[in-house]
Motif scaffolding. Sequence first.
Motif, mmCIF file in Angstrom:
data_model
loop_
_atom_site.group_PDB
_atom_site.id
_atom_site.type_symbol
_atom_site.label_atom_id
_atom_site.label_comp_id
_atom_site.label_asym_id
_atom_site.label_seq_id
_atom_site.Cartn_x
_atom_site.Cartn_y
_atom_site.Cartn_z
ATOM 1 N N ARG A 1 -17.143 -9.264 -0.011
ATOM 2 C CA ARG A 1 -18.063 -8.550 -0.875
ATOM 3 C C ARG A 1 -18.562 -9.545 -1.937
ATOM 4 N N TRP A 2 -19.831 -9.932 -1.833
ATOM 5 C CA TRP A 2 -20.400 -10.908 -2.758
ATOM 6 C C TRP A 2 -21.029 -10.193 -3.948
ATOM 7 N N VAL A 3 -20.782 -10.707 -5.151
ATOM 8 C CA VAL A 3 -21.298 -10.085 -6.370
ATOM 9 C C VAL A 3 -21.877 -11.153 -7.285
ATOM 10 N N ARG A 4 -22.663 -10.717 -8.256
ATOM 11 C CA ARG A 4 -23.211 -11.623 -9.260
ATOM 12 C C ARG A 4 -22.421 -11.467 -10.554
ATOM 13 N N GLY A 5 -22.081 -12.599 -11.170
ATOM 14 C CA GLY A 5 -21.376 -12.575 -12.446
ATOM 15 C C GLY A 5 -19.883 -12.765 -12.277
ATOM 16 N N SER A 6 -19.332 -13.757 -12.965
ATOM 17 C CA SER A 6 -17.905 -14.076 -12.796
ATOM 18 C C SER A 6 -16.984 -12.998 -13.330
#
Length: 363
Positions: A221-226
Amino acid sequence: MTRALIHLTSILLLSSTAALAQVAPNARVERDGEGRTLPELYQAALKEGGTLEVLAGGDEVNQQDATVQAFKAAFPGVNIKVTVDLSKYHEGRIDQQLASKNVSTDVALLQTLHNFDRWKSQGALLPYKPVGWNQVPAKFKDVSGAYTGMLIYSFSNVSNVAATPADQAPLDAIDYLDPKWKGKIVLVYPNDDDAVLYQFYKIIQKYGWTYMDRLLAQDVRWVRGSATPIPTLLQEPGTVSFTTAFPLVPVPNLPLRFNVPRTDSFLTWAQTAAIFKDAKHPAAAKLFLSFLLSKEFQANAPFWPIRNDLPAPQGWKPLSEYNTNHTDFKAFMRDRATVERFRLQIERYIGTPQGPSPLVDGR
C-alpha cells in the motif's frame, strides 16, 4: 484519537512544553559564538520585534506545533511563524526569494541538505554558531557556522506490538518479502521523498533490482507523506512499515514501536538549519537556533540528541554503535544526477505518486 494528534505525538517533538519553558533560565552558563547566553539573546529578540519567519521541512502542517508552543513558553513576547512543507518546495521558495532579492525567510530548517553548501557559496547565509554549537559533531555542521544540524531524524521499522510482538516484526528489508506480510505493508512513495528514495537506493544496492519485483508481489500500500503510515499502523494493527518514524522511547497509550534492522543499514540524518544573510529578524533567528540546540530541548527530542554531551534515550545505545552512516544521506543528496536517475528507475516500477498531499488533505 485524531489524526492530527497522532502525528503530533508520533513524529517530531514530544517534548513537554512546561519543561522546555525552563530553557531560558537553565541555560545561562552556555554561550553562543558571539559570547551571548540564551537570556541575552532573548532580550535582543524582544528589542528587535516583528515575527520570526521559519520554513521547516515536513509533511504534516502541525509537525512543528510543539516546537512553536515550547519556544513561545520559553520566550514570551517573541513572535514566531513556522511554515511546514516538503523541503523540496521550500527550496524553490527560498531560491525565488534570493533571486528577486526579497528574502522574507529568516531561518530554513530542512532535509534538503545539498542546498546549504550552495546557498553558502552564493553568500546567502549568515554565519552563526548557536549556543551548544561546540557540542555538535563536525560532520553535522559547517566550520564557519553557515549551517548547523539541529535534530537527528531517522526512518526505519515501525510496527504495532498489540498485534505483532517486537521480536516477530520484520527488521531487515528482506523480511518484508515473507508471504505473511502480503497486503500488510504500508510504504511511502520513494519518488515523492528523497529520504525514502535513499532507503530504497541502499536496499537495491544490497539486494538488487529483483527485490522490487518481489516487493511488488506483496501488494504494498503506497502512500504520500512519511507520517501517513502511522494512522494505518494504529488502526490496522497487523500492518508494518519501514519508511516512517516514531520516537525511540514508546509513547504512553500508543502500541507502536520503532526498531532498527538486524544487519541492514538504516537512515539517519541531521535536519539542518541556517539563517539568511538578509534575514529581517536575525536576533530572533539566533535565539531560535540556540533554543533548538539547548540541552533541555535536545533531551526531549524523539531520536538521538545531536549534542555529544547528552546520552541516548533510555533503552538505546549511542547512535555511533548502530549500523547507520550519519553523513551518507548528505552525500546522496549532493549527487543530484544519481538521485534523479534513481527516482525515474523506481518510478518505472511503482508509477507516479498518487493520492492527496498530506499537507492539504483537509484533516
